[in-house]
Design a protein around this motif. Structure first.
Motif, PDB file in Angstrom:
ATOM      1  N   LYS A 181       0.278  -1.214  -0.231  1.00  0.00           N
ATOM      2  CA  LYS A 181      -0.070  -0.238  -0.069  1.00  0.00           C
ATOM      3  C   LYS A 181       1.059   1.414   0.206  1.00  0.00           C
ATOM      4  O   LYS A 181       0.174   2.244  -0.066  1.00  0.00           O
ATOM      5  CB  LYS A 181      -1.229  -0.038   1.147  1.00  0.00           C
ATOM      6  CG  LYS A 181      -1.673  -1.163   0.970  1.00  0.00           C
ATOM      7  CD  LYS A 181      -2.640  -1.399   2.900  1.00  0.00           C
ATOM      8  CE  LYS A 181      -4.064  -2.282   2.008  1.00  0.00           C
ATOM      9  NZ  LYS A 181      -4.523  -2.590   3.888  1.00  0.00           N
ATOM     10  N   ALA A 182       1.790   1.167   0.066  1.00  0.00           N
ATOM     11  CA  ALA A 182       2.945   2.274   0.844  1.00  0.00           C
ATOM     12  C   ALA A 182       3.083   3.359  -0.871  1.00  0.00           C
ATOM     13  O   ALA A 182       3.074   2.423  -1.884  1.00  0.00           O
ATOM     14  CB  ALA A 182       4.100   1.722   0.716  1.00  0.00           C
ATOM     15  N   PRO A 183       2.930   4.235  -1.103  1.00  0.00           N
ATOM     16  CA  PRO A 183       3.458   5.282  -2.116  1.00  0.00           C
ATOM     17  C   PRO A 183       5.093   5.025  -2.836  1.00  0.00           C
ATOM     18  O   PRO A 183       5.706   4.880  -1.700  1.00  0.00           O
ATOM     19  CB  PRO A 183       3.041   7.008  -1.485  1.00  0.00           C
ATOM     20  CG  PRO A 183       2.534   6.336  -0.661  1.00  0.00           C
ATOM     21  CD  PRO A 183       2.959   5.036   0.147  1.00  0.00           C
ATOM     22  N   GLY A 184       5.255   4.765  -4.016  1.00  0.00           N
ATOM     23  CA  GLY A 184       6.057   4.130  -4.838  1.00  0.00           C
ATOM     24  C   GLY A 184       6.740   2.810  -4.727  1.00  0.00           C
ATOM     25  O   GLY A 184       8.287   3.415  -5.028  1.00  0.00           O
ATOM     26  N   ALA A 185       6.384   2.301  -4.113  1.00  0.00           N
ATOM     27  CA  ALA A 185       6.879   0.026  -3.595  1.00  0.00           C
ATOM     28  C   ALA A 185       6.257   0.225  -5.160  1.00  0.00           C
ATOM     29  O   ALA A 185       5.220   0.067  -5.909  1.00  0.00           O
ATOM     30  CB  ALA A 185       5.721   0.191  -2.755  1.00  0.00           C
ATOM     31  N   HIS A 186       7.732  -0.951  -5.527  1.00  0.00           N
ATOM     32  CA  HIS A 186       7.110  -1.533  -6.824  1.00  0.00           C
ATOM     33  C   HIS A 186       7.381  -3.033  -6.832  1.00  0.00           C
ATOM     34  O   HIS A 186       7.185  -3.141  -8.211  1.00  0.00           O
ATOM     35  CB  HIS A 186       7.912  -0.594  -7.968  1.00  0.00           C
ATOM     36  CG  HIS A 186       7.982   0.855  -8.485  1.00  0.00           C
ATOM     37  ND1 HIS A 186       6.634   0.810  -8.846  1.00  0.00           N
ATOM     38  CD2 HIS A 186       8.469   1.854  -8.461  1.00  0.00           C
ATOM     39  CE1 HIS A 186       7.048   2.593  -8.929  1.00  0.00           C
ATOM     40  NE2 HIS A 186       8.120   3.123  -8.872  1.00  0.00           N
ATOM     41  N   GLY A 187       7.648  -3.274  -5.942  1.00  0.00           N
ATOM     42  CA  GLY A 187       7.506  -5.062  -5.811  1.00  0.00           C
ATOM     43  C   GLY A 187       8.248  -4.667  -4.382  1.00  0.00           C
ATOM     44  O   GLY A 187       8.979  -4.293  -3.712  1.00  0.00           O
ATOM     45  N   VAL A 188       7.944  -6.259  -4.002  1.00  0.00           N
ATOM     46  CA  VAL A 188       8.103  -6.552  -2.347  1.00  0.00           C
ATOM     47  C   VAL A 188       8.147  -8.082  -2.615  1.00  0.00           C
ATOM     48  O   VAL A 188       7.735  -8.867  -2.840  1.00  0.00           O
ATOM     49  CB  VAL A 188       6.953  -6.308  -1.589  1.00  0.00           C
ATOM     50  CG1 VAL A 188       6.269  -6.476  -1.599  1.00  0.00           C
ATOM     51  CG2 VAL A 188       7.866  -6.746  -0.082  1.00  0.00           C
ATOM     52  N   ALA A 189       9.247  -8.883  -2.117  1.00  0.00           N
ATOM     53  CA  ALA A 189       8.853 -10.826  -1.450  1.00  0.00           C
ATOM     54  C   ALA A 189       9.822 -10.677  -0.876  1.00  0.00           C
ATOM     55  O   ALA A 189      10.972  -9.408   0.269  1.00  0.00           O
ATOM     56  CB  ALA A 189       9.539 -11.425  -3.148  1.00  0.00           C
ATOM     57  N   LEU A 190       9.682 -11.875   0.077  1.00  0.00           N
ATOM     58  CA  LEU A 190      10.269 -12.232   1.420  1.00  0.00           C
ATOM     59  C   LEU A 190      10.327 -13.891   1.544  1.00  0.00           C
ATOM     60  O   LEU A 190      10.060 -14.533   0.883  1.00  0.00           O
ATOM     61  CB  LEU A 190       8.736 -12.221   3.016  1.00  0.00           C
ATOM     62  CG  LEU A 190       9.496 -12.546   4.185  1.00  0.00           C
ATOM     63  CD1 LEU A 190      10.578 -11.367   4.588  1.00  0.00           C
ATOM     64  CD2 LEU A 190       8.454 -13.114   5.077  1.00  0.00           C
ATOM     65  N   ARG A 191      11.457 -14.222   1.388  1.00  0.00           N
ATOM     66  CA  ARG A 191      12.548 -15.187   1.785  1.00  0.00           C
ATOM     67  C   ARG A 191      11.716 -16.140   3.560  1.00  0.00           C
ATOM     68  O   ARG A 191      13.135 -14.988   3.858  1.00  0.00           O
ATOM     69  CB  ARG A 191      13.483 -15.610   1.442  1.00  0.00           C
ATOM     70  CG  ARG A 191      13.699 -17.419   1.163  1.00  0.00           C
ATOM     71  CD  ARG A 191      14.818 -17.382  -0.125  1.00  0.00           C
ATOM     72  NE  ARG A 191      14.354 -18.131  -1.254  1.00  0.00           N
ATOM     73  CZ  ARG A 191      15.211 -18.130  -2.314  1.00  0.00           C
ATOM     74  NH1 ARG A 191      15.862 -17.527  -2.228  1.00  0.00           N
ATOM     75  NH2 ARG A 191      13.790 -18.227  -3.381  1.00  0.00           N
TER      76      ARG A 191
ATOM     77  N   SER B 208      12.950  -5.682  -1.718  1.00  0.00           N
ATOM     78  CA  SER B 208      11.736  -4.956  -2.575  1.00  0.00           C
ATOM     79  C   SER B 208      12.923  -3.853  -3.240  1.00  0.00           C
ATOM     80  O   SER B 208      13.392  -3.329  -3.923  1.00  0.00           O
ATOM     81  CB  SER B 208      10.854  -3.392  -1.634  1.00  0.00           C
ATOM     82  OG  SER B 208      12.310  -3.309  -0.359  1.00  0.00           O
ATOM     83  N   ALA B 209      11.128  -2.881  -4.809  1.00  0.00           N
ATOM     84  CA  ALA B 209      12.382  -2.280  -5.547  1.00  0.00           C
ATOM     85  C   ALA B 209      11.102  -0.801  -5.085  1.00  0.00           C
ATOM     86  O   ALA B 209       9.342  -1.307  -4.721  1.00  0.00           O
ATOM     87  CB  ALA B 209      11.527  -2.567  -6.963  1.00  0.00           C
ATOM     88  N   TRP B 210      11.458   0.183  -5.416  1.00  0.00           N
ATOM     89  CA  TRP B 210      10.603   1.534  -5.320  1.00  0.00           C
ATOM     90  C   TRP B 210      11.367   2.498  -6.056  1.00  0.00           C
ATOM     91  O   TRP B 210      12.078   2.556  -6.635  1.00  0.00           O
ATOM     92  CB  TRP B 210      11.559   1.896  -3.457  1.00  0.00           C
ATOM     93  CG  TRP B 210      11.593   1.359  -2.668  1.00  0.00           C
ATOM     94  CD1 TRP B 210      12.043   0.073  -2.091  1.00  0.00           C
ATOM     95  CD2 TRP B 210      10.378   0.826  -1.805  1.00  0.00           C
ATOM     96  NE1 TRP B 210      11.755  -0.948  -1.358  1.00  0.00           N
ATOM     97  CE2 TRP B 210      10.087   0.089  -0.947  1.00  0.00           C
ATOM     98  CE3 TRP B 210       9.176   1.748  -1.397  1.00  0.00           C
ATOM     99  CZ2 TRP B 210       9.429  -0.535  -0.001  1.00  0.00           C
ATOM    100  CZ3 TRP B 210       7.979   1.534  -0.705  1.00  0.00           C
ATOM    101  CH2 TRP B 210       8.298   0.761   0.598  1.00  0.00           C
ATOM    102  N   GLN B 211      10.263   3.534  -6.245  1.00  0.00           N
ATOM    103  CA  GLN B 211      10.389   4.594  -7.290  1.00  0.00           C
ATOM    104  C   GLN B 211      11.552   5.318  -7.081  1.00  0.00           C
ATOM    105  O   GLN B 211      12.169   5.536  -7.874  1.00  0.00           O
ATOM    106  CB  GLN B 211       9.255   5.563  -6.930  1.00  0.00           C
ATOM    107  CG  GLN B 211       9.344   6.863  -8.107  1.00  0.00           C
ATOM    108  CD  GLN B 211       8.525   7.794  -7.036  1.00  0.00           C
ATOM    109  OE1 GLN B 211       7.000   6.918  -6.576  1.00  0.00           O
ATOM    110  NE2 GLN B 211       8.242   8.953  -7.423  1.00  0.00           N
ATOM    111  N   ASP B 212      12.382   5.158  -5.653  1.00  0.00           N
ATOM    112  CA  ASP B 212      13.147   6.001  -5.502  1.00  0.00           C
ATOM    113  C   ASP B 212      13.531   5.585  -3.953  1.00  0.00           C
ATOM    114  O   ASP B 212      12.926   4.992  -3.236  1.00  0.00           O
ATOM    115  CB  ASP B 212      13.060   7.647  -5.906  1.00  0.00           C
ATOM    116  CG  ASP B 212      12.404   8.130  -4.911  1.00  0.00           C
ATOM    117  OD1 ASP B 212      11.845   7.814  -3.983  1.00  0.00           O
ATOM    118  OD2 ASP B 212      11.906   9.279  -5.600  1.00  0.00           O
ATOM    119  N   ARG B 213      14.761   6.197  -2.911  1.00  0.00           N
ATOM    120  CA  ARG B 213      15.155   6.332  -2.127  1.00  0.00           C
ATOM    121  C   ARG B 213      15.425   6.861  -1.349  1.00  0.00           C
ATOM    122  O   ARG B 213      14.204   6.554   0.145  1.00  0.00           O
ATOM    123  CB  ARG B 213      16.970   6.618  -1.979  1.00  0.00           C
ATOM    124  CG  ARG B 213      17.045   6.195  -0.378  1.00  0.00           C
ATOM    125  CD  ARG B 213      18.968   6.993  -0.632  1.00  0.00           C
ATOM    126  NE  ARG B 213      19.042   8.475  -0.723  1.00  0.00           N
ATOM    127  CZ  ARG B 213      19.987   8.988   0.002  1.00  0.00           C
ATOM    128  NH1 ARG B 213      21.159   8.249  -0.248  1.00  0.00           N
ATOM    129  NH2 ARG B 213      19.905  10.082  -0.089  1.00  0.00           N
TER     130      ARG B 213
END
Length: 132
Positions: A49-59, A71-76
């Motif tokens: 739900k976070a603004p700027g989040a483009h991907g997430v996974a957990l192992r 995780s991948a984000w729009q920017d830092r």
């Protein structure tokens, strides 16, 4: 234990550069690992739900007391805004009480390279020195 597979909360433009973070957490005890694992779905939902989040996974390797996040984000700044928001902020502070070590690594990729692989995340994390 089952992993939480890669999900894409918001799609970035294919030629956009995205900011990536991989982390490895090792808890000191199995009880700490269970606590970490039980909090993980809520944090993953928060990322989705976070603004700027483009991907997430957990192992999750609960019995080995080891967890990897990717995780991948729009920017830092988007990543840092998320990290300072609740419930992540409180959960990460509480987890420090049962954490043995952690490592983080950051890099950028083009959005069309998503989703990232665990092999790439593990390679980059192996190059980092753990925080104690």
């Amino acid at each position: 234990m089952p992993d939480i597979p890669w999900s894409t909360p918001t799609q970035a433009a294919p030629d956009a550069e995205v900011y990536v973070m991989a982390s490895r957490f090792e808890t000191a005890t199995l009880a700490g690992a269970v606590k970490f694992f039980l909090k993980a779905p809520g944090i993953i939902l928060q990322i989705r739900k976070a603004p700027g989040a483009h991907g997430v996974a957990l192992r999750a390797r609960v019995f080995s007391r080891t967890f990897l996040t990717l995780s991948a984000w729009q920017d830092r700044d988007a990543l840092y805004r998320f990290a300072r928001s609740e419930p992540h902020r409180s959960s990460s502070r509480a987890a420090s009480a049962y954490m043995k070590e952690s490592a983080f690594t950051y890099w950028t990729v083009r959005a069309d390279e998503l989703p990232l692989t665990w092999a790439e995340a593990e390679r980059r994390l192996a190059e980092q020195k753990p925080d104690h």
